[in-house]
Write a protein that holds these residues in place. Sequence first.
Motif, PDB file in Angstrom:
ATOM      1  N   UNK A 122       0.838  -1.194   0.000  1.00  0.00           N
ATOM      2  CA  UNK A 122       0.000   0.000   0.000  1.00  0.00           C
ATOM      3  C   UNK A 122       0.874   1.245   0.000  1.00  0.00           C
ATOM      4  N   UNK A 123       0.559   2.174  -0.892  1.00  0.00           N
ATOM      5  CA  UNK A 123       1.288   3.443  -0.946  1.00  0.00           C
ATOM      6  C   UNK A 123       0.422   4.510  -0.283  1.00  0.00           C
ATOM      7  N   UNK A 124       0.607   4.690   1.019  1.00  0.00           N
ATOM      8  CA  UNK A 124      -0.208   5.650   1.771  1.00  0.00           C
ATOM      9  C   UNK A 124       0.589   6.923   2.022  1.00  0.00           C
ATOM     10  N   UNK A 125      -0.118   7.959   2.435  1.00  0.00           N
ATOM     11  CA  UNK A 125       0.531   9.207   2.858  1.00  0.00           C
ATOM     12  C   UNK A 125      -0.134   9.677   4.150  1.00  0.00           C
ATOM     13  N   UNK A 126       0.397  10.748   4.722  1.00  0.00           N
ATOM     14  CA  UNK A 126      -0.105  11.247   5.998  1.00  0.00           C
ATOM     15  C   UNK A 126      -0.378  12.742   5.891  1.00  0.00           C
ATOM     16  N   UNK A 127      -1.341  13.225   6.665  1.00  0.00           N
ATOM     17  CA  UNK A 127      -1.582  14.672   6.688  1.00  0.00           C
ATOM     18  C   UNK A 127      -0.558  15.345   7.599  1.00  0.00           C
ATOM     19  N   UNK A 128      -0.743  16.628   7.864  1.00  0.00           N
ATOM     20  CA  UNK A 128       0.233  17.378   8.646  1.00  0.00           C
ATOM     21  C   UNK A 128       0.178  17.031  10.139  1.00  0.00           C
ATOM     22  N   UNK A 129      -0.887  16.393  10.556  1.00  0.00           N
ATOM     23  CA  UNK A 129      -0.983  15.963  11.939  1.00  0.00           C
ATOM     24  C   UNK A 129      -1.447  17.065  12.877  1.00  0.00           C
ATOM     25  N   UNK A 130      -1.840  16.658  14.055  1.00  0.00           N
ATOM     26  CA  UNK A 130      -2.261  17.619  15.080  1.00  0.00           C
ATOM     27  C   UNK A 130      -1.762  17.160  16.448  1.00  0.00           C
ATOM     28  N   UNK A 131      -1.631  18.102  17.340  1.00  0.00           N
ATOM     29  CA  UNK A 131      -1.128  17.832  18.678  1.00  0.00           C
ATOM     30  C   UNK A 131      -2.099  16.925  19.438  1.00  0.00           C
ATOM     31  N   UNK A 132      -1.542  15.966  20.169  1.00  0.00           N
ATOM     32  CA  UNK A 132      -2.363  15.123  21.036  1.00  0.00           C
ATOM     33  C   UNK A 132      -2.394  15.771  22.422  1.00  0.00           C
TER      34      UNK A 132
END
Length: 853
Positions: A384-394
């Motif tokens: 699988x060729x996935x990507x990720x968003x910029x993320x957010x603080x937990x």
Amino acid sequence: MKKIVLGILAHVDAGKTTLTESVLYLSKAIRTLGRVDHGDAFLDYNVQERNRGITIFSKQAVFNWNDCQITLIDTPGHVDFSTEMERTLQVLDYAILVISGIDGVQVHSETIWKLLQHYQIPTFIFINKMDNIHANKEELLSELKKRLNEQCYDFENLDDDFYENIALNNEVLLEYYLKHNTLPKEMLIEEIIKRQLFPCFFGSALKMEGIDTFLNEFTSYIKEKEYPEDFGARVFKISHDKQGNRLTHLKITGGTLKTKAQIGKDEKVDQIRIYSGNKYQLVNEVKAGDICVIKGFKNIMAGQGLGIEEEIIQPVLSPYMDYRIILPEDHDWHQTLEKLSLLAQEDPQLHINYNNHTQEIHVQLMGAIQIEVLKNLINERFGLNVSFDHGKIIYKETILEAVEGVGHFEPLRHYAEVHLLLEPGKPGSGLEYGVNCKDEVLSSSYQRLILTHLKEKEHLGVLTGSAITDMKITLISGKAHLKHTEGGDFREATYRAVRQGLKSTKSILLEPYFDFTLELPVEFLSKAIYDIEAMKGSFVMPDIHREVVSITGSAPVSRMQNYQSEVINYTKGKGRLICQVAGYHPCQDEDEVIKQINYDSETDKDNPTGSVFCSHGAGYNVKWDEVEKHMHIPLQLKKTSRIEEKYQQTTKFDDADKELEEIFTKTYGPVKNRNFMKETPRKLLNEPVYKHIPECYLIDGYNVIHSWPDLKELAKDNLDAARSRLIDIMCNYQGYKKCILILVFDAYKVKDNLGSSYKYHNIYIVYTKEAQTADMYIERTTHELASKYSITVATSDALEQLIVLGQGAKRISSRELRLEIEYLDKEKLAEFKSRQPKGYNYLLQDLKKYHKE
């Protein structure tokens, strides 16, 4: 032969893998010496590890030295893979901490040290790269003593002073030393085991200098553990081999384990493997002290205990960023989630989950390197060729006051009621669980069931829906029904009790912080200090008599996470920022974050806050604030008296101070010089809290300007005008309060500035000297005046608030100061109007009167 499980840990680039290679080569466990830069290190056999030149996954090797059989576990050194490293600590007998002789103790070294202390692992220290001309043995040892522990000693040169210092550890050692003027090795071994002594050795792993000496001394100062006869094991890792078989890595902590053995109802041992590198041998039996891999277990998870090891160990470290996984177009998320669940088994801290509301798959990670590794791993394992968003603080949440939470679940033919005591814990303590309930009230089997339900789920807070932490949850009462209590009833009641308790007390939002070290040329110091303060961070002023300075401090991750690129830009590549997650602290912008997340605890159907009761054969829902009127067991905690409640409600500022004081006391100990009057009736009569001590207000000028919207807008066009406006407001405020008022402005950026202070009308104005911030001036002044005055500090800097509170001062935020000034303005205006004569005085009215006369 002594059997030892040894972990090797280090900050990145300390030479840990090189040291491991040297040890395995000298012990003849491997025939050829591999190197990281050549991509042929024995334990870094994963493709990504060899490409990146770093250890990503913990692995083991077995070797013999003198009279010891040692299972060596190599762990990742990069910060992004700290959770992988932490899991191995649960099974170690001893640890080697590797420190670079060039870089010294790094921020990550201190994090590892804290973990070793948490898990109480006896530790040896190997200072590597001593062949470098810049490595100074005396300076390094001094740094180890200062930043790690005073009991770090050079074991290559033991002298009389060493024995004398160690003898001071306890009376037994001192008595022996006074009689014999030395200490036997057996006593030193016990001090090492108790973490009261940390042997240090120096050498070069690359040139294999000092390795023999280190191994000889190490094996002579260790002791094999004693284990119980009953079977026990601790699981520290889950992996999959090339054939897709699920492998469970564990340490036997008691008795023996044989192939074909049954664990519980559903788990069976098909194979027992002993790994060394990527190869293994099959055995039929393992004994206490062995590290092994089991093929056959299906559902046993990392951190779980087997047999006598009932307790589940909760990790200290946790990811601080949440990312959305972006799938290829038209890809089935159901199949993807099923595949990704295998990775979640291998690393539980990934917290891979599907959000039903947003229909998204999310994962929790530690940093950019881990993102790239996970992306490649998903591609290698599942295509699988996935990507990720910029993320957010937990974010996380905790409570400020103890409370009794009540959960009741009673639809038709079901019944369970649970009472839990929720108490604030120490910062960084995570979640602790306990029982304080008699068996005659609720059977022990139900008590264990409730504890299981508490631990099986990540409970969410009520401010933002973030996970709760830093509290102790204790079962204090409960009730079952002989006929109607079914499986799952206590699960529902337990979950609801937690949520009802959270709704019934004061919660606070926490955010992750970085501990950082910023190294840069001295000409960029003022820029760095300005940036750190803008990020609401704190720092220690460096020695500025050098060309390159090093600033250490802490700051919110939300503000500092992208600062590395800025440092590189404004220092033209000469600066370096090293960050390490330092845990969670009160959120700087709590109101703004809560508003942005916009979480409604009452519409979260998966985490209800209310309870279910039954009447006339039908169940009905009861809101959280009405549960006490319907519950079947009375509250176990004593109610606060009305007079105490009235005392608590007198002013909101006192409540805020009380909350902050509780946080400070738990973190740093009792507050000094805090002269609160304890007589409640006196408070209710509105008598001053500090009756015999004059009041002094310290105002952080620029903090207030940037916190008040109107002054902030004015400052954009004309800072002098905003400052003058604030000075006039403070003059009026002093007139209301009749106190000593000191208004402090930063002037530390002005070169060769000696600082100034003068009286303006009825207040004092201070401009700080070069390299002294307003925070520093306020902290020092608070310390000097706390015994003579009732100090109140006005600032919205949360860390500064904690500091001045520790010096014995009260605090008020800039926003609260504004509210108080507005209130006093209205009050004094109303008072002025009330004193004016009644009736009307029309224009020329008196003239008409005089005209008639």
